[in-house]
Design a protein around this motif. Structure first.
Motif, PDB file in Angstrom:
ATOM      1  N   THR A  31       0.847  -1.182   0.000  1.00 18.09           N
ATOM      2  CA  THR A  31       0.000   0.000   0.000  1.00 18.09           C
ATOM      3  C   THR A  31       0.890   1.242   0.000  1.00 18.09           C
ATOM      4  O   THR A  31       2.091   1.147   0.295  1.00 18.09           O
ATOM      5  CB  THR A  31      -0.895   0.024   1.249  1.00 18.09           C
ATOM      6  OG1 THR A  31      -0.058   0.166   2.419  1.00 18.09           O
ATOM      7  CG2 THR A  31      -1.744  -1.239   1.357  1.00 18.09           C
ATOM      8  N   PRO A  32       0.320   2.396  -0.303  1.00 17.82           N
ATOM      9  CA  PRO A  32       1.115   3.623  -0.219  1.00 17.82           C
ATOM     10  C   PRO A  32       1.720   3.828   1.176  1.00 17.82           C
ATOM     11  O   PRO A  32       2.866   4.249   1.300  1.00 17.82           O
ATOM     12  CB  PRO A  32       0.099   4.715  -0.554  1.00 17.82           C
ATOM     13  CG  PRO A  32      -0.877   4.041  -1.456  1.00 17.82           C
ATOM     14  CD  PRO A  32      -0.997   2.640  -0.905  1.00 17.82           C
ATOM     15  N   LEU A  33       0.966   3.468   2.205  1.00 17.53           N
ATOM     16  CA  LEU A  33       1.494   3.592   3.567  1.00 17.53           C
ATOM     17  C   LEU A  33       2.663   2.637   3.782  1.00 17.53           C
ATOM     18  O   LEU A  33       3.666   3.010   4.397  1.00 17.53           O
ATOM     19  CB  LEU A  33       0.398   3.328   4.594  1.00 17.53           C
ATOM     20  CG  LEU A  33       0.819   3.400   6.065  1.00 17.53           C
ATOM     21  CD1 LEU A  33       1.446   4.749   6.400  1.00 17.53           C
ATOM     22  CD2 LEU A  33      -0.365   3.114   6.963  1.00 17.53           C
ATOM     23  N   ASP A  34       2.562   1.412   3.273  1.00 16.66           N
ATOM     24  CA  ASP A  34       3.678   0.459   3.371  1.00 16.66           C
ATOM     25  C   ASP A  34       4.940   1.037   2.738  1.00 16.66           C
ATOM     26  O   ASP A  34       6.030   0.916   3.286  1.00 16.66           O
ATOM     27  CB  ASP A  34       3.345  -0.864   2.672  1.00 16.66           C
ATOM     28  CG  ASP A  34       2.279  -1.677   3.372  1.00 16.66           C
ATOM     29  OD1 ASP A  34       2.098  -1.504   4.601  1.00 16.66           O
ATOM     30  OD2 ASP A  34       1.613  -2.478   2.688  1.00 16.66           O
ATOM     31  N   MET A  35       4.772   1.664   1.569  1.00 17.98           N
ATOM     32  CA  MET A  35       5.923   2.254   0.878  1.00 17.98           C
ATOM     33  C   MET A  35       6.517   3.400   1.697  1.00 17.98           C
ATOM     34  O   MET A  35       7.735   3.513   1.826  1.00 17.98           O
ATOM     35  CB  MET A  35       5.523   2.758  -0.511  1.00 17.98           C
ATOM     36  CG  MET A  35       5.192   1.648  -1.481  1.00 17.98           C
ATOM     37  SD  MET A  35       6.489   0.396  -1.644  1.00 17.98           S
ATOM     38  CE  MET A  35       7.877   1.374  -2.124  1.00 17.98           C
ATOM     39  N   LEU A  36       5.655   4.250   2.249  1.00 16.52           N
ATOM     40  CA  LEU A  36       6.137   5.365   3.064  1.00 16.52           C
ATOM     41  C   LEU A  36       6.899   4.856   4.283  1.00 16.52           C
ATOM     42  O   LEU A  36       8.001   5.330   4.578  1.00 16.52           O
ATOM     43  CB  LEU A  36       4.973   6.250   3.496  1.00 16.52           C
ATOM     44  CG  LEU A  36       5.328   7.397   4.444  1.00 16.52           C
ATOM     45  CD1 LEU A  36       6.339   8.341   3.808  1.00 16.52           C
ATOM     46  CD2 LEU A  36       4.073   8.145   4.859  1.00 16.52           C
ATOM     47  N   LEU A  37       6.338   3.888   4.969  1.00 16.38           N
ATOM     48  CA  LEU A  37       7.003   3.342   6.159  1.00 16.38           C
ATOM     49  C   LEU A  37       8.321   2.675   5.801  1.00 16.38           C
ATOM     50  O   LEU A  37       9.318   2.807   6.520  1.00 16.38           O
ATOM     51  CB  LEU A  37       6.074   2.368   6.883  1.00 16.38           C
ATOM     52  CG  LEU A  37       4.804   2.985   7.468  1.00 16.38           C
ATOM     53  CD1 LEU A  37       3.911   1.908   8.071  1.00 16.38           C
ATOM     54  CD2 LEU A  37       5.125   4.064   8.481  1.00 16.38           C
ATOM     55  N   PHE A  38       8.353   1.940   4.692  1.00 17.36           N
ATOM     56  CA  PHE A  38       9.587   1.297   4.249  1.00 17.36           C
ATOM     57  C   PHE A  38      10.659   2.342   3.946  1.00 17.36           C
ATOM     58  O   PHE A  38      11.805   2.205   4.372  1.00 17.36           O
ATOM     59  CB  PHE A  38       9.327   0.431   3.013  1.00 17.36           C
ATOM     60  CG  PHE A  38      10.583  -0.072   2.377  1.00 17.36           C
ATOM     61  CD1 PHE A  38      11.282  -1.127   2.941  1.00 17.36           C
ATOM     62  CD2 PHE A  38      11.082   0.524   1.234  1.00 17.36           C
ATOM     63  CE1 PHE A  38      12.459  -1.585   2.363  1.00 17.36           C
ATOM     64  CE2 PHE A  38      12.256   0.076   0.651  1.00 17.36           C
ATOM     65  CZ  PHE A  38      12.949  -0.977   1.219  1.00 17.36           C
ATOM     66  N   LEU A  39      10.293   3.376   3.200  1.00 18.48           N
ATOM     67  CA  LEU A  39      11.271   4.395   2.818  1.00 18.48           C
ATOM     68  C   LEU A  39      11.755   5.207   4.016  1.00 18.48           C
ATOM     69  O   LEU A  39      12.940   5.541   4.100  1.00 18.48           O
ATOM     70  CB  LEU A  39      10.691   5.314   1.744  1.00 18.48           C
ATOM     71  CG  LEU A  39      10.533   4.668   0.372  1.00 18.48           C
ATOM     72  CD1 LEU A  39       9.701   5.545  -0.545  1.00 18.48           C
ATOM     73  CD2 LEU A  39      11.897   4.392  -0.244  1.00 18.48           C
ATOM     74  N   THR A  40      10.865   5.514   4.946  1.00 19.84           N
ATOM     75  CA  THR A  40      11.317   6.263   6.124  1.00 19.84           C
ATOM     76  C   THR A  40      12.247   5.408   6.977  1.00 19.84           C
ATOM     77  O   THR A  40      13.268   5.892   7.456  1.00 19.84           O
ATOM     78  CB  THR A  40      10.132   6.763   6.974  1.00 19.84           C
ATOM     79  OG1 THR A  40       9.278   5.679   7.301  1.00 19.84           O
ATOM     80  CG2 THR A  40       9.353   7.839   6.266  1.00 19.84           C
ATOM     81  N   ASP A  63       9.022   7.483  -7.924  1.00 16.20           N
ATOM     82  CA  ASP A  63       7.823   7.874  -8.651  1.00 16.20           C
ATOM     83  C   ASP A  63       6.685   8.153  -7.670  1.00 16.20           C
ATOM     84  O   ASP A  63       6.479   7.399  -6.712  1.00 16.20           O
ATOM     85  CB  ASP A  63       7.421   6.741  -9.605  1.00 16.20           C
ATOM     86  CG  ASP A  63       6.267   7.134 -10.479  1.00 16.20           C
ATOM     87  OD1 ASP A  63       5.114   6.812 -10.121  1.00 16.20           O
ATOM     88  OD2 ASP A  63       6.521   7.778 -11.529  1.00 16.20           O
ATOM     89  N   ALA A  64       5.947   9.223  -7.910  1.00 18.90           N
ATOM     90  CA  ALA A  64       4.828   9.601  -7.033  1.00 18.90           C
ATOM     91  C   ALA A  64       3.746   8.524  -6.989  1.00 18.90           C
ATOM     92  O   ALA A  64       3.011   8.424  -6.002  1.00 18.90           O
ATOM     93  CB  ALA A  64       4.241  10.923  -7.483  1.00 18.90           C
ATOM     94  N   GLY A  65       3.642   7.717  -8.025  1.00 15.23           N
ATOM     95  CA  GLY A  65       2.651   6.651  -8.078  1.00 15.23           C
ATOM     96  C   GLY A  65       2.788   5.626  -6.968  1.00 15.23           C
ATOM     97  O   GLY A  65       1.820   4.943  -6.631  1.00 15.23           O
ATOM     98  N   LEU A  66       3.954   5.534  -6.360  1.00 17.60           N
ATOM     99  CA  LEU A  66       4.138   4.596  -5.247  1.00 17.60           C
ATOM    100  C   LEU A  66       3.276   4.965  -4.049  1.00 17.60           C
ATOM    101  O   LEU A  66       2.941   4.123  -3.229  1.00 17.60           O
ATOM    102  CB  LEU A  66       5.597   4.569  -4.796  1.00 17.60           C
ATOM    103  CG  LEU A  66       6.612   3.937  -5.744  1.00 17.60           C
ATOM    104  CD1 LEU A  66       8.010   4.100  -5.175  1.00 17.60           C
ATOM    105  CD2 LEU A  66       6.297   2.474  -5.948  1.00 17.60           C
ATOM    106  N   PHE A  67       2.923   6.241  -3.945  1.00 18.86           N
ATOM    107  CA  PHE A  67       2.187   6.722  -2.785  1.00 18.86           C
ATOM    108  C   PHE A  67       0.699   6.919  -3.070  1.00 18.86           C
ATOM    109  O   PHE A  67      -0.031   7.425  -2.226  1.00 18.86           O
ATOM    110  CB  PHE A  67       2.796   8.035  -2.294  1.00 18.86           C
ATOM    111  CG  PHE A  67       4.239   7.916  -1.949  1.00 18.86           C
ATOM    112  CD1 PHE A  67       4.652   7.199  -0.836  1.00 18.86           C
ATOM    113  CD2 PHE A  67       5.210   8.487  -2.742  1.00 18.86           C
ATOM    114  CE1 PHE A  67       5.989   7.081  -0.517  1.00 18.86           C
ATOM    115  CE2 PHE A  67       6.562   8.386  -2.440  1.00 18.86           C
ATOM    116  CZ  PHE A  67       6.943   7.665  -1.319  1.00 18.86           C
ATOM    117  N   LEU A  68       0.255   6.541  -4.260  1.00 20.38           N
ATOM    118  CA  LEU A  68      -1.150   6.707  -4.626  1.00 20.38           C
ATOM    119  C   LEU A  68      -1.788   5.350  -4.862  1.00 20.38           C
ATOM    120  O   LEU A  68      -1.142   4.419  -5.319  1.00 20.38           O
ATOM    121  CB  LEU A  68      -1.264   7.571  -5.887  1.00 20.38           C
ATOM    122  CG  LEU A  68      -0.694   8.979  -5.768  1.00 20.38           C
ATOM    123  CD1 LEU A  68      -0.694   9.661  -7.116  1.00 20.38           C
ATOM    124  CD2 LEU A  68      -1.501   9.786  -4.763  1.00 20.38           C
TER     125      LEU A  68
END
Length: 85
Positions: A25-34, A79-84
Motif C-alpha cells: 500500500t502507499p502507507l507500506d511504501m512510506l514506512l519502508f522508505l522512512t 515515482d509519485a505513483g508509489l504513494f497513490l
C-alpha cells in the motif's frame, strides 16, 4: 537454448516469485522508505504537512494526497505513483 531458458524461468518462478496475495500500500511504501532512510515522523513534518497530519498518515487514519505524494516522491527520488492507490 530454448530448454535452458524454460528451466531458468521455471526455477526463478518457483524460488524467487513475489507473493501476489499481498500488494504494498502507499502507507507500506512510506514506512519502508522512512525506515530505510533512518527517518522519524518528525522528519516528515514540512514535507507532507504538520505533525498532526504526519501522525494521521503514518497511523493510517488519513490517506496520502496527490500533493503529499509529489512531495514524498521528490524527497525520496521515487515515482509519485508509489504513494497513490
Amino acid at each position: 537454448m530454448e530448454l535452458l531458458t524454460q528451466l531458468v524461468e521455471h526455477f526463478e518462478a518457483k524460488h524467487y516469485a513475489f507473493p501476489t496475495q499481498k500488494q504494498s500500500t502507499p502507507l507500506d511504501m512510506l514506512l519502508f522508505l522512512t525506515e530505510s532512510n533512518a527517518l522519524k515522523q518528525a522528519d516528515l513534518v514540512g514535507i507532507i504537512g504538520s505533525s498532526g497530519v504526519v501522525s494521521e498518515v503514518v497511523n493510517g487514519k488519513r490517506s496520502i494526497s496527490k500533493g503529499m505524494a509529489i512531495a514524498l516522491s521528490q524527497r525520496f527520488s521515487v515515482d509519485a505513483g508509489l504513494f497513490l492507490t
